[in-house]
Design an enzyme around this catalytic site. Sequence first.
Site, PDB file in Angstrom:
ATOM      1  N   GLU A 149     -27.183 -13.635  40.725  1.00  0.00           N
ATOM      2  CA  GLU A 149     -27.046 -14.836  41.135  1.00  0.00           C
ATOM      3  C   GLU A 149     -28.178 -15.721  41.300  1.00  0.00           C
ATOM      4  O   GLU A 149     -29.121 -15.254  42.035  1.00  0.00           O
ATOM      5  CB  GLU A 149     -26.166 -15.120  42.544  1.00  0.00           C
ATOM      6  CG  GLU A 149     -25.936 -16.659  42.749  1.00  0.00           C
ATOM      7  CD  GLU A 149     -25.061 -16.784  44.032  1.00  0.00           C
ATOM      8  OE1 GLU A 149     -24.902 -17.971  44.480  1.00  0.00           O
ATOM      9  OE2 GLU A 149     -24.521 -15.670  44.482  1.00  0.00           O
ATOM     10  N   LYS A 166     -18.743 -17.068  43.059  1.00  0.00           N
ATOM     11  CA  LYS A 166     -17.749 -16.659  44.163  1.00  0.00           C
ATOM     12  C   LYS A 166     -16.621 -16.167  43.366  1.00  0.00           C
ATOM     13  O   LYS A 166     -15.891 -16.889  42.699  1.00  0.00           O
ATOM     14  CB  LYS A 166     -17.366 -18.075  44.985  1.00  0.00           C
ATOM     15  CG  LYS A 166     -18.081 -18.174  46.207  1.00  0.00           C
ATOM     16  CD  LYS A 166     -18.054 -17.029  47.264  1.00  0.00           C
ATOM     17  CE  LYS A 166     -19.149 -16.931  48.134  1.00  0.00           C
ATOM     18  NZ  LYS A 166     -19.343 -15.563  48.806  1.00  0.00           N
TER      19      LYS A 166
END
Length: 440
Positions: free
Chosen positions: A232, A248
């Site tokens: 990420e 997510k």
Amino acid sequence: MTTPSSNVPLAAWRDPEQVFCGWAHRYENAFWLDAGPGATTGRSWVGIGEPVASDAVERVVLREDPVDDDASWDRRGPRPGGWVGWFGYDAGARRAGAPSFPDPGGDARWMQVRAVIEFDHEASLATVFAAGDAGELAAELLDLPHPGEIPQPTPVVASARHDATTYAALIEQCREQIRLGNAYQLCLTTRFEVEGVVDALAAYRRLRRGVSAHHGGFVRIADRALLSASPEQFLEVDRGRIRTHPIKGTRPRSADAVIDAELAEDLRTDVKERAENVMIVDLMRNDLSRICQTGTVTVERLFDVESYPAVHQLVSTVAGDLLPGIQVGELLGATFPAGSMTGAPKLSAMSILHRLEGAPRGLFAGCFGWISPQGDLDLAMVIRSIVIEQDHAYVGAGGGITWLSQASSEVAEVVVKARGPLAALGASVPPSWATAAPGA
């Protein structure tokens, strides 16, 4: 301020792993920002530096001009005079006004870059940049020994901050807070620890083979090391344009191609995962609007599935044009900790999680990376990572909880995320977690 530097292209390609192992044995403060084993695109950087106070880093002014005034020099990456390091979660929570735990081990640490070797994997070109004599350092590379085989650790069972049953109960408490309207989503985390002295170089070499990612890295400053296989990218500033890439939604990979494709499609279409993702996208739009020019904040992509060796992830991108004169500290004040690691609304979520988790997160859920002398930066989330201190190492893991969350699935997701970094330490999850998530 830009530090004058010299640069020397190497006559032949060098293996970044060999270079890093050689430098990390010689220099205490060293880093490897790693494009991954076998990379054929992108860039990696191996470098050394000197520790500096983090407040000096926070005063760096970020670039706001979209026009490159020196197109012949690519600024993308750390250079001598720039900085490499990390910001921990707990100090970020305090900055945001949330309750937090004191955790000296999780404070910010940064080094100012003295020298760095840039590896352009697509061009198979390596270049030495140095504040001093780059030619001397280039010559030194010829004498670096081969790192040899990776030693295997003694198998151990990690300890856990919460057992699986307790974590499942905390998930239900998160759902109750959501039912009461105190939050829409909460990123509940826990920690696994391994006692004893850890060979950080060997652990990272194992980690990058087992959990490779586009924002992998090893950063050691004094007596603390961060080993990351992060998928990420938290924040990127490139000549005044800022982007964030919240993740997510997670599914494990399968060796069966048909099943693997079904898992990816299930992630892409899952109502709960999409709701969780869009909540964080909205949060990050709000965060960026505090430091960006009016009308420039946009969602560049939504609900893309990115696939890594161990997991599929649901990823979106939010971007905007920075206001003039924004400093790194102001950037952190608006955006950090990342919404993907807190929940929404952010301040309420952090306050709830402080009470439920009951202990500091440390470097986990913080961010790490580089800041250039010109004010560009690239910071990744500290997830899928190992933090090594003098006599122990820890791995954080967690997941986003919404009203639709099922405790058994969330427990299994934690195991999926923690197993790779723990395996690099020779550790397995505790029995309560292994039993609660068989085959995860």
